[in-house]
Design a protein around this motif. Structure first.
Motif, mmCIF file in Angstrom:
data_model
loop_
_atom_site.group_PDB
_atom_site.id
_atom_site.type_symbol
_atom_site.label_atom_id
_atom_site.label_comp_id
_atom_site.label_asym_id
_atom_site.label_seq_id
_atom_site.Cartn_x
_atom_site.Cartn_y
_atom_site.Cartn_z
ATOM 1 N N PHE A 1 0.918 -1.363 0.006
ATOM 2 C CA PHE A 1 0.113 -0.128 0.018
ATOM 3 C C PHE A 1 0.732 1.058 -0.042
ATOM 4 O O PHE A 1 0.370 2.298 -0.219
ATOM 5 C CB PHE A 1 -0.994 0.046 1.194
ATOM 6 C CG PHE A 1 -2.361 -0.788 1.166
ATOM 7 C CD1 PHE A 1 -3.125 -0.161 0.118
ATOM 8 C CD2 PHE A 1 -2.560 -2.004 1.502
ATOM 9 C CE1 PHE A 1 -4.336 -0.711 -0.323
ATOM 10 C CE2 PHE A 1 -3.834 -2.553 1.356
ATOM 11 C CZ PHE A 1 -4.801 -1.873 0.419
ATOM 12 N N ASP A 2 2.148 1.222 0.284
ATOM 13 C CA ASP A 2 2.946 2.334 0.282
ATOM 14 C C ASP A 2 3.334 2.661 -1.153
ATOM 15 O O ASP A 2 3.288 3.838 -1.327
ATOM 16 C CB ASP A 2 4.404 2.048 1.055
ATOM 17 C CG ASP A 2 4.979 0.887 0.649
ATOM 18 O OD1 ASP A 2 4.149 -0.099 0.083
ATOM 19 O OD2 ASP A 2 6.246 0.820 0.519
ATOM 20 N N VAL A 3 3.427 1.754 -2.216
ATOM 21 C CA VAL A 3 3.538 2.073 -3.498
ATOM 22 C C VAL A 3 2.171 2.617 -4.094
ATOM 23 O O VAL A 3 2.370 3.371 -4.871
ATOM 24 C CB VAL A 3 4.110 0.651 -4.268
ATOM 25 C CG1 VAL A 3 4.222 1.152 -5.722
ATOM 26 C CG2 VAL A 3 5.607 0.215 -3.660
ATOM 27 N N VAL B 1 8.486 -4.721 12.987
ATOM 28 C CA VAL B 1 7.815 -5.127 11.684
ATOM 29 C C VAL B 1 6.631 -4.177 11.355
ATOM 30 O O VAL B 1 6.696 -3.344 10.542
ATOM 31 C CB VAL B 1 7.234 -6.769 11.760
ATOM 32 C CG1 VAL B 1 6.311 -6.634 10.682
ATOM 33 C CG2 VAL B 1 8.340 -7.524 11.494
ATOM 34 N N PRO B 2 5.675 -4.169 12.303
ATOM 35 C CA PRO B 2 4.369 -3.267 12.261
ATOM 36 C C PRO B 2 4.979 -1.777 12.327
ATOM 37 O O PRO B 2 4.235 -0.792 11.423
ATOM 38 C CB PRO B 2 3.337 -3.321 13.280
ATOM 39 C CG PRO B 2 4.264 -4.050 14.434
ATOM 40 C CD PRO B 2 5.326 -4.847 13.632
ATOM 41 N N LEU B 3 5.899 -1.321 12.850
ATOM 42 C CA LEU B 3 6.498 0.145 13.091
ATOM 43 C C LEU B 3 6.894 0.462 11.523
ATOM 44 O O LEU B 3 6.622 1.588 11.189
ATOM 45 C CB LEU B 3 7.253 0.205 14.240
ATOM 46 C CG LEU B 3 6.887 0.007 15.597
ATOM 47 C CD1 LEU B 3 8.184 -0.032 16.578
ATOM 48 C CD2 LEU B 3 5.879 1.280 16.073
ATOM 49 N N SER B 4 7.985 -0.363 11.042
ATOM 50 C CA SER B 4 8.523 -0.103 9.669
ATOM 51 C C SER B 4 7.438 -0.004 8.857
ATOM 52 O O SER B 4 7.656 0.848 7.722
ATOM 53 C CB SER B 4 9.608 -1.230 9.625
ATOM 54 O OG SER B 4 10.544 -1.222 10.527
ATOM 55 N N ALA B 5 6.533 -0.943 8.577
ATOM 56 C CA ALA B 5 5.328 -1.062 7.712
ATOM 57 C C ALA B 5 4.518 0.313 7.571
ATOM 58 O O ALA B 5 4.407 0.798 6.563
ATOM 59 C CB ALA B 5 4.499 -2.102 7.857
ATOM 60 N N LEU B 6 4.057 0.571 8.754
ATOM 61 C CA LEU B 6 3.411 1.945 8.844
ATOM 62 C C LEU B 6 4.279 3.328 8.642
ATOM 63 O O LEU B 6 3.669 4.220 7.890
ATOM 64 C CB LEU B 6 2.936 2.313 10.246
ATOM 65 C CG LEU B 6 1.536 1.272 10.758
ATOM 66 C CD1 LEU B 6 1.292 1.024 12.030
ATOM 67 C CD2 LEU B 6 0.427 1.660 9.898
ATOM 68 N N LEU B 7 5.615 3.158 8.817
ATOM 69 C CA LEU B 7 6.530 4.450 8.492
ATOM 70 C C LEU B 7 6.702 4.684 6.936
ATOM 71 O O LEU B 7 6.567 5.422 6.578
ATOM 72 C CB LEU B 7 7.608 4.273 9.275
ATOM 73 C CG LEU B 7 8.722 5.304 9.065
ATOM 74 C CD1 LEU B 7 8.147 6.685 9.512
ATOM 75 C CD2 LEU B 7 10.195 4.969 9.793
ATOM 76 N N LEU B 8 6.496 3.115 6.386
ATOM 77 C CA LEU B 8 6.890 3.449 4.905
ATOM 78 C C LEU B 8 5.642 3.858 4.301
ATOM 79 O O LEU B 8 5.753 4.478 3.237
ATOM 80 C CB LEU B 8 7.382 1.926 4.470
ATOM 81 C CG LEU B 8 8.638 1.342 4.571
ATOM 82 C CD1 LEU B 8 8.715 -0.086 4.190
ATOM 83 C CD2 LEU B 8 9.520 2.246 3.734
#
Length: 794
Positions: free
Chosen positions: A90-92, A158-165
């Protein structure tokens, strides 16, 4: 004006004249000043982030040593795999949809996308982390000392990095370049470095792999908080207060394509190499390889920042068919990427041993890996990255995914084979071989599908871009791509209406098929027409496709007939196409004959009979409404007027809750005739499409006014705009026992008057089936359809 006032105007100095010349040069090159400012912010942010990351890696490596640094790198590689699955790409997608919805002022869809994406990323990434944490807890007795704590810290990351991206990409979609880069590329590494220095120097705590991962998670949490605050401020006020609208089918379709590409890119990245090296060799080797590969990535940072800013211009030029301008932009971008990448590569080659020694004396053994990966990075920075984005930003995600998946599998296979034989150098050589295969493959696809050469120099007038604009003049679009939608909007802005069967949203209402768009350009490079090709899977040969073009001809001006047939000829050359059928549609026999000649010259053969009807009745709408009505029989006129005398009303079917009623009426009608009913239409989406494009389609119903609910709908008729004519396509009716009413007549009369309103010249009854309520003096029987087919054997 006096002489004194004229003398008061200062002459521009050296810097002013230089700025003027540079601005003129940028204007001629197709790179505007806004792009330069954006590139400046992007390069500055990337450079600051690279410097911070470089410092933190050196500090971390010296604090941990080669072996523990290898464990840290190994765990971080698994975190990146989990983040890839958790963020669902979803970041892309955010870059694409946020910028598109904001530019089109679609506040509800933008609000819905942000909510849908954040919930999806947070939920999926957290679930993956919890599953991994529970599995480690159950297996902790079999792990080395301290490993369980390190993995639990990695799970929190993991969730912290995903949301930051995701939040960074959403900010990029809002064109907030500095805000998008600051939290992840600058703040997080700075905080991480400070934490490592504080723990090691000030507090005197011996650093472990688990402690390093935990500090990384803490720094990421702070960066995420800052990023979310910046994102909340970037969202326009109208979006924040809008009721969310959800187009989840479209979003997930795009996300699936991006996930395939990203998964393959992960295999091609250093993370997969570190995983293989750490698994097949040792943690120390993984640390050496990780340090060398991280240094080599410095080569591509400047190029990534430049491409980061150029991408919106790429999408815009492609959507407007400015292929020659796109070619010039690509050449300038390749040159600029080379200008910022090659010097860094030369510096690393010359000073590589010294730089690696900064990590620790043991890391000098990674210099051969640094040399090999530097070659890969230079090629990727100059041409590979741009070529991949050219495909994904122009609606060719699946072509790009083929390349990346194929080269990723090659890289993985070579790495597994060469690493045990040659050590870490073997892993680097595998990456080198797969990288050049990927580069060549991407380059060919960009040339073939977009007509652009990804090179640092293309002679003027010799590029394929000029040929495609001047000679071919067509472009293919993926189903649901923003470029296909942009082409449709461009045509609508010039007064060109695409016939309903060729509308970009048409495939949404048909079950079991997808659609590809074909845009046709004039000599000036602007869109002049478009049509769709329906794609259905073959039941006889799984994996192969059947292509069909419906109602080909009436919506196309004669000036682009040859171009349209050339596009069809190009489609048949694609892989896994089993059959291509074309339904030529026009009441003008001369038009049908000429289109048939062109199709025959292109290798198509005429079928003995059309799949649908070949003869229809046409009603001339160029007469006045009174003249048309007066020509009807007295019984037909009475039937139309009878609506006003009973508890009846003719009105549009615009409530999606009536979708099941439409389907039930069709089943009842087919049952009366003994025919087999196939549920081909998603009637809820038909209703939605009719509301979106009322100039191209009309769904009208006859309702009882003495009843409420779906049963009040007694019958319906569905009409289309074909390019010149309006035709009846589908309809059904009930047989009420308590009310004598003619259902068909008032519905057809409504479609006829609608056709006159939108400028149609004829009304087509949709084929002759043995009888009609229109007398011969009203409608003339004509031939309208022929079928042509091209069988393709692969």
């Amino acid at each position: 004006m006096t002489t004194g006032s004229a003398a008061a105007i200062p002459r521009p100095g050296l810097l002013g004249r230089a700025a003027t010349h540079i601005g003129a040069l940028l204007d001629r090159s197709g790179i505007n000043r806004a792009m330069v400012r954006g590139a400046g912010w992007s390069i500055g942010g990337t450079a600051a982030g690279a410097a911070a990351s470089f410092i933190v890696q050196i500090v971390l490596a010296r604090s941990l040593g080669a072996t523990r640094y290898g464990v840290y790198s190994y765990l971080l590689a698994w975190v990146n795999v989990a983040v890839l699955l958790g963020k669902l790409e979803f970041d892309v997608a955010a870059i694409r949809f946020v910028s598109a919805y904001e530019g089109q002022h679609q506040d509800s869809l933008l609000q819905g996308f942000l909510r849908y994406a954040i919930r999806g990323v947070a939920g999926t990434a957290t679930s993956i982390a919890l599953i991994a944490a529970v599995a480690v807890w159950a297996y902790r007795a079999h792990l080395a000392a301290g490993m369980a704590e390190a993995i639990w810290a990695a799970c929190a990351l993991v969730p912290l990095s995903a949301l930051l991206l995701f939040s960074g990409s959403a900010l990029q979609g809002f064109r907030r370049v500095p805000q998008a880069q600051l939290p992840s590329q600058v703040l997080r590494p700075v905080l991480f470095t400070g934490g490592v220095l504080l723990a090691g120097s000030a507090l005197g705590v011996g650093m472990s792999a688990a402690g390093a991962v935990a500090l990384n998670a803490a720094a990421t949490a702070v960066a995420l908080g800052v990023s979310l605050v910046l994102l909340s401020r970037a969202i326009p006020a109208g979006v924040a207060t809008a009721a969310p609208a959800y187009d989840s089918a479209k979003w997930m379709h795009a996300v699936r394509g991006f996930m395939v590409i990203s998964a393959a890119n992960l295999i091609l990245s250093q993370q997969a190499d570190v995983l293989v090296v750490g698994t097949l060799l040792s943690a120390r080797d993984a640390g050496l390889y990780s340090a060398a590969s991280q240094l080599s990535t410095l080569i591509g940072l400047g190029a990534t920042a430049i491409i980061f800013v150029v991408l919106p211009a790429v999408s815009d030029l492609h959507a407007r068919a400015r292929v020659d301008e796109l070619q010039r932009l690509v050449v300038r971008t390749v040159q600029t990427c080379g200008f910022v990448s090659v010097p860094v590569a030369v510096l690393l080659v010359v000073a590589g041993p010294l730089v690696l020694d900064a990590y620790g004396s043991a890391f000098a053994a990674g210099y051969p890996v640094l040399l090999i990966l530097s070659i890969v990075q230079v090629a990727g920075a100059m041409m590979g990255g741009l070529a991949g984005y050219l495909l994904t930003m122009t609606g060719h995600e699946w072509q790009a995914s083929r390349v990346i998946v194929g080269s990723a599998l090659l890289n993985l296979a070579l790495t597994i084979v060469l690493t045990p034989l040659l050590g870490i150098v073997g892993a680097a050589l595998a990456t080198l071989a797969a990288g050049f295969v990927k580069l060549g493959w991407l380059w060919w696809y960009v040339w073939h599908f977009i007509g652009v050469a990804v090179l640092p120099y293309v002679p003027a007038g010799r590029g394929r871009a000029v040929e495609r604009v001047a000679e071919l003049g067509f472009q293919f679009f993926a189903d649901g791509s923003p470029e296909w939608e942009a082409c449709n909007r461009s045509l609508a802005a010039t007064g060109v209406r695409i016939p309903l069967p060729h509308h970009p949203e048409w495939a949404r209402v048909r079950r079991g098929i997808k659609s590809r768009g074909v845009g046709l350009r004039g000599a000036d490079g602007n869109w002049v027409a478009a049509f769709s090709v329906h794609v259905a899977p073959s039941r006889a040969l799984p994996g192969f496709k059947l292509l069909r073009v419906e109602r080909f001809g009436e919506g196309l001006p004669p000036s682009v007939w040859s171009t349209a047939v050339d596009a069809l000829a190009a489609l048949r050359r694609e892989a896994r196409v089993l059959r291509l059928s074309v339904e030529v549609f026009s009441a003008d026999g001369v038009r049908r004959a000429r289109l048939g000649e062109l199709l025959g010259e292109a290798g198509f053969a005429q079928q003995p009979s059309a799949k649908n009807w070949s003869t229809t009745l046409l009603l001339d709408l160029r007469r006045s409404e009174d003249e048309i009505f007066a020509a009807f029989s007295s019984s037909a006129r009475r039937a139309i007027r009878a609506v006003a005398k009973g508890p009846l009303e003719v009105r549009p079917v615009d409530d999606p809750r009536l979708a099941d009623r439409l389907d039930a009426l069709l089943r009842e009608t087919f049952a009366r005739t003994g025919a087999r009913y196939e549920a081909r239409w998603d009637w809820a989406r038909v209703i939605e499409l009719t509301r979106e494009v009322p100039q191209s389609t009309r769904l009208i119903g006859l309702f009882r006014t003495d009843r409420q609910g779906p049963d009040s709908l007694l019958g319906f008729a569905w009409g289309w705009w074909n390019g010149q004519s309006v035709s009846y396509f589908a309809g059904a009716s009930a047989r009420p026992t308590d009310l004598r009413v003619w259902i068909v007549h008032p519905l057809f009369w409504d479609l006829i008057t609608w056709g006159k309103t939108i400028g149609a010249t004829t009304f087509d009854l949709g084929g002759v089936s043995g009888g009609t309520w229109l007398p011969a003096r009203v409608a003339a029987a004509v031939s309208a359809g022929t079928a042509w087919i091209q069988k393709i054997w692969r």
